[in-house]
Design an enzyme around this catalytic site. Structure first.
Site, PDB file in Angstrom:
ATOM      1  N   LYS A 117       0.864  -1.189   0.000  1.00 41.34           N
ATOM      2  CA  LYS A 117       0.000   0.000   0.000  1.00 41.34           C
ATOM      3  C   LYS A 117       0.891   1.227   0.000  1.00 41.34           C
ATOM      4  CE  LYS A 117      -4.555   0.623   0.354  1.00 41.34           C
ATOM      5  NZ  LYS A 117      -5.625  -0.353   0.037  1.00 41.34           N
TER       6      LYS A 117
HETATM    7  P1  NAD Z   1     -13.175   7.677  -1.902  1.00 42.95           P
HETATM    8  O1  NAD Z   1     -12.113   8.699  -1.720  1.00 42.95           O
HETATM    9  O2  NAD Z   1     -13.684   7.403  -3.275  1.00 42.95           O
HETATM   10  O3  NAD Z   1     -14.446   8.020  -0.977  1.00 42.95           O
HETATM   11  C1  NAD Z   1     -14.325   8.202   0.392  1.00 42.95           C
HETATM   12  C2  NAD Z   1     -15.668   8.668   0.943  1.00 42.95           C
HETATM   13  O4  NAD Z   1     -15.579   8.691   2.369  1.00 42.95           O
HETATM   14  C3  NAD Z   1     -16.052  10.076   0.509  1.00 42.95           C
HETATM   15  O5  NAD Z   1     -17.457  10.153   0.324  1.00 42.95           O
HETATM   16  C4  NAD Z   1     -15.645  10.927   1.729  1.00 42.95           C
HETATM   17  O6  NAD Z   1     -16.382  12.151   1.842  1.00 42.95           O
HETATM   18  C5  NAD Z   1     -15.989   9.971   2.835  1.00 42.95           C
HETATM   19  N1  NAD Z   1     -15.298  10.263   4.104  1.00 42.95           N
HETATM   20  C6  NAD Z   1     -14.011  10.644   4.293  1.00 42.95           C
HETATM   21  N2  NAD Z   1     -13.765  10.854   5.597  1.00 42.95           N
HETATM   22  C7  NAD Z   1     -14.930  10.582   6.247  1.00 42.95           C
HETATM   23  C8  NAD Z   1     -15.319  10.612   7.597  1.00 42.95           C
HETATM   24  N3  NAD Z   1     -14.463  10.984   8.554  1.00 42.95           N
HETATM   25  N4  NAD Z   1     -16.598  10.270   7.913  1.00 42.95           N
HETATM   26  C9  NAD Z   1     -17.477   9.899   6.959  1.00 42.95           C
HETATM   27  N5  NAD Z   1     -17.169   9.848   5.635  1.00 42.95           N
HETATM   28  C10 NAD Z   1     -15.900  10.197   5.296  1.00 42.95           C
HETATM   29  O7  NAD Z   1     -12.584   6.344  -1.236  1.00 42.95           O
HETATM   30  P2  NAD Z   1     -12.957   4.822  -1.587  1.00 42.95           P
HETATM   31  O8  NAD Z   1     -12.069   4.375  -2.675  1.00 42.95           O
HETATM   32  O9  NAD Z   1     -14.426   4.697  -1.715  1.00 42.95           O
HETATM   33  O10 NAD Z   1     -12.433   4.113  -0.267  1.00 42.95           O
HETATM   34  C11 NAD Z   1     -13.225   4.033   0.907  1.00 42.95           C
HETATM   35  C12 NAD Z   1     -12.739   2.884   1.772  1.00 42.95           C
HETATM   36  O11 NAD Z   1     -12.818   1.676   1.020  1.00 42.95           O
HETATM   37  C13 NAD Z   1     -11.284   2.984   2.241  1.00 42.95           C
HETATM   38  O12 NAD Z   1     -11.169   2.365   3.500  1.00 42.95           O
HETATM   39  C14 NAD Z   1     -10.534   2.158   1.215  1.00 42.95           C
HETATM   40  O13 NAD Z   1      -9.303   1.670   1.694  1.00 42.95           O
HETATM   41  C15 NAD Z   1     -11.544   1.036   0.995  1.00 42.95           C
HETATM   42  N6  NAD Z   1     -11.373   0.304  -0.251  1.00 42.95           N
HETATM   43  C16 NAD Z   1     -11.404   0.935  -1.451  1.00 42.95           C
HETATM   44  C17 NAD Z   1     -11.248   0.187  -2.615  1.00 42.95           C
HETATM   45  C18 NAD Z   1     -11.332   0.802  -3.978  1.00 42.95           C
HETATM   46  O14 NAD Z   1     -11.312   0.047  -4.966  1.00 42.95           O
HETATM   47  N7  NAD Z   1     -11.445   2.107  -4.129  1.00 42.95           N
HETATM   48  C19 NAD Z   1     -11.033  -1.197  -2.536  1.00 42.95           C
HETATM   49  C20 NAD Z   1     -11.034  -1.829  -1.289  1.00 42.95           C
HETATM   50  C21 NAD Z   1     -11.208  -1.058  -0.150  1.00 42.95           C
END
Ligand code: NAD
Length: 431
Positions: A117
Site C-alpha cells: 500500500k
Molecule cells: P473515496 O475517496 O472514493 O471516498 C471516500 C468517501 O468517504 C467520501 O465520500 C468521503 O467524503 C468519505 N469520508 C471521508 N472521511 C470521512 C469521515 N471521517 N466520515 C465519513 N465519511 C468520510 O474512497 P474509496 O475508494 O471509496 O475508499 C473508501 C474505503 O474503502 C477505504 O477504506 C478504502 O481503503 C476502501 N477500499 C477501497 C477500494 C477501492 O477500490 N477504491 C477497494 C477496497 C477497499
C-alpha cells in the site's frame, strides 16, 4: 478515535494504532489455527518500508515538499499489490496496516499477489487538477524501480481515482525503455477504459460486496430489495454500493460523507443525490433528505450498516448504538478491537473487510491479466468471474467458521494464513 471499554469486559484498547489493530486480529486467528511461529514472525513486519520526500512546484510558484509512502508487506504469493491513498490521515502506521491487510486479502481470495500500500499525506481536495498531476508524476518518479508491473502494482484507494492511475502509468511508461512500454501499462490497475482499464473495475469493490450481501441475505432468509442500508462514505465504494443497492430496490436510508449525514426513512433517491454531488461537489444541501448529526448515523434503524470511508469508525461506543443485523465492511479496518467485542457480544454479524471489499483487487487482477495478454473482456465476463471468485472465498470463510467455531473475521484470516503457511513450508526460507 478513542475506544474506552469502561463497563464492558474487554481489555483496555485505548489508542491502539491501526497496524496494531490488524496485528491483533492476525494473532487471534494464528492462535486459533495454531499457525507456525516462524510464519507469524515473518508476517509481523513488512518486508520493505519505502519513504520518499519529493519537491513539487505548485500554482503559487513555490516549491513544496511531500512525503510519500510505499509499504511492501509480503510477496510470497506473487507481486506486491495495493492501492495508493491521498488523505490527511496517511502515515507510516496507516500504510503498514493497509499493506498487511492486502497480503491477507489476496491470499484469502486466491490471487497470485502479495500485499502493499502507498500514499501521500495530503488533502487532495485542496489542490488543482494540474497540481495533482504534478504531485502524482513526481511521486511515481520518486518511487522509481520500487514499483513495477511484475514487482509492485499500485491501484486507486481513498482520495485517488482512475485519472491519477493513468498519470502514474504514463509517468512510469515514459521512464521505461521503449521495448517494454506496452507491457509496462500493467504497472497500475484501476485505469480509465481508454488507457487500459478493465470493464467493471470502477464499481468492482461495491459489486463484490453486493454479491456477498446477496448470499448473506439468502442465508438469513432476507431479500435485498426488502433490506434497509446505512452507508458511511459516498465515494467509489459507498457511492457505487448505494447505486447498485438502490437499483436492486433496496432502501438506502442514510448516507454520510466527510461533512454531511443524510437520512430518509423511505430511502434516499441515490441517483438524484449522485447528480447533486456531481453538480455541487458535495452531498450537503440535498433537499430530498434530512440532514442529521454525524453520530446519529450509528443509531439509524437498518438491516445492514455499511462503512465505506475511513478506518476506526466502529468503536466501543458506536458499536453499542448500532441497530443493524450486519456490518458489511466496505472500508478497510473500520472496526476497532473494542467495537469488535461489542459486535460479537451483541451477535451483530460482520462481513470482514478482507472478504467484503476484495472485489476491487479481484478485478484489478483481471485488469492486469488483460493488459499482459492484450485482451479486452466485456462487463458480463468480468462480473461473472468476480462473482465466482468472491463467493468461493465467502464459502471458505463460512466453512472455517463453522468447523472451528470462530467468527467470520477470524475465519477469513485463518483461511488466508493457511495458504501462506503452506507456501512457506513448501518453499522454505532462503538461503
Ligand atoms: P473515496 O475517496 O472514493 O471516498 C471516500 C468517501 O468517504 C467520501 O465520500 C468521503 O467524503 C468519505 N469520508 C471521508 N472521511 C470521512 C469521515 N471521517 N466520515 C465519513 N465519511 C468520510 O474512497 P474509496 O475508494 O471509496 O475508499 C473508501 C474505503 O474503502 C477505504 O477504506 C478504502 O481503503 C476502501 N477500499 C477501497 C477500494 C477501492 O477500490 N477504491 C477497494 C477496497 C477497499
Amino acid at each position: 478515535m478513542s475506544d474506552h471499554p469502561e463497563d464492558f469486559p474487554v481489555p483496555a484498547m485505548v489508542d491502539w494504532s491501526f497496524f496494531k489493530q490488524v496485528k491483533h486480529q492476525v494473532v487471534i486467528a494464528a492462535e486459533a489455527c495454531k499457525l507456525s511461529s516462524d510464519v507469524r514472525t515473518i508476517l509481523e513486519e513488512p518486508k520493505n518500508e519505502i519513504i520518499v520526500n519529493f519537491p513539487v512546484k505548485l500554482a503559487d510558484g513555490k516549491i513544496h515538499t511531500f512525503k510519500g509512502y510505499r509499504i511492501q508487506h509480503n510477496n510470497l504469493l506473487g507481486p506486491f499489490k495495493g492501492g495508493i491513498r491521498y488523505a490527511p490521515s496517511v502515515s507510516l502506521d496507516e500504510v503498514k496496516a493497509l499493506a498487511s491487510l492486502m497480503t491477507y486479502k489476496c491470499s484469502l481470495v486466491d490471487l497470485p499477489f502479495g500485499g502493499s500500500k502507498g500514499g501521500i499525506q495530503m488533502d487532495p481536495g485542496k489542490f488543482t487538477t494540474d497540481e495533482l498531476m504534478r504531485i502524482t508524476r513526481r511521486f511515481t518518479a520518486a518511487l522509481g524501480n520500487n514499483i513495477g508491473p511484475l514487482y509492485d502494482i499500485p491501484a486507486p484507494d481513498m482520495g485517488t481515482n482512475a485519472q491519477i492511475m493513468v498519470w502514474m502509468m504514463d509517468t512510469f511508461v515514459n521512464t521505461t525503455g521503449s521495448q517494454a512500454r506496452n507491457l509496462s501499462q500493467s504497472i497500475v490497475t484501476g485505469k480509465t477504459l481508454a488507457c487500459g482499464g478493465s470493464e467493471g473495475r470502477e464499481k468492482a469493490t461495491a459489486q463484490g460486496l453486493v454479491f456477498c450481501l446477496e448470499k448473506w441475505a439468502v442465508e438469513n432468509k432476507l431479500n435485498i430489495p426488502e433490506c434497509r442500508f446505512a452507508i458511511q462514505g459516498f465515494g467509489n465504494v459507498g457511492g457505487n454500493a448505494a447505486r447498485i443497492l438502490h437499483a436492486m430496490g433496496a432502501k438506502v436510508v442514510a448516507i454520510q460523507d466527510k461533512d454531511t449525514t443524510l437520512y430518509h426513512p423511505e430511502g434516499i433517491d441515490v441517483p438524484a443525490l449522485a447528480t447533486h454531488l456531481g453538480r455541487t461537489g458535495s452531498i450537503s444541501g440535498f433537499a430530498s433528505a434530512k440532514p442529521i448529526s454525524t453520530d446519529a448515523l450509528y443509531e439509524v434503524d437498518c438491516d445492514v450498516f455499511l462503512p465505506a470511508a475511513i478506518e476506526g469508525t466502529i468503536t466501543f461506543e458506536t458499536a453499542k448504538k448500532l441497530k443493524c443485523k450486519l456490518v458489511a465492511e466496505g472500508a478497510n479496518g473500520p472496526t476497532r478491537p473494542g467495537g469488535e467485542e461489542v459486535l460479537l457480544a451483541r451477535k451483530i454479524e460482520v462481513l470482514p473487510d478482507i472478504l467484503a471489499n476484495s472485489g476491487g483487487v479481484i478485478v484489478s487482477y483481471y485488469e492486469w491479466v488483460q493488459n499482459r495478454l492484450s485482451e479486452r473482456w466485456d462487463l458480463e465476463e468480468v462480473d461473472q468471474k468476480l462473482k465466482k471468485k468472491i463467493l468461493r472465498a465467502y464459502n471458505h470463510v463460512r466453512e472455517v467458521s463453522s468447523s472451528l467455531g470462530v467468527d467470520a473475521r477470524t475465519a477469513a484470516y485463518i483461511h488466508a494464513l493457511r495458504r501462506i503457511e503452506v507456501a512457506y513450508t513448501e518453499r522454505g526460507i532462503f538461503p
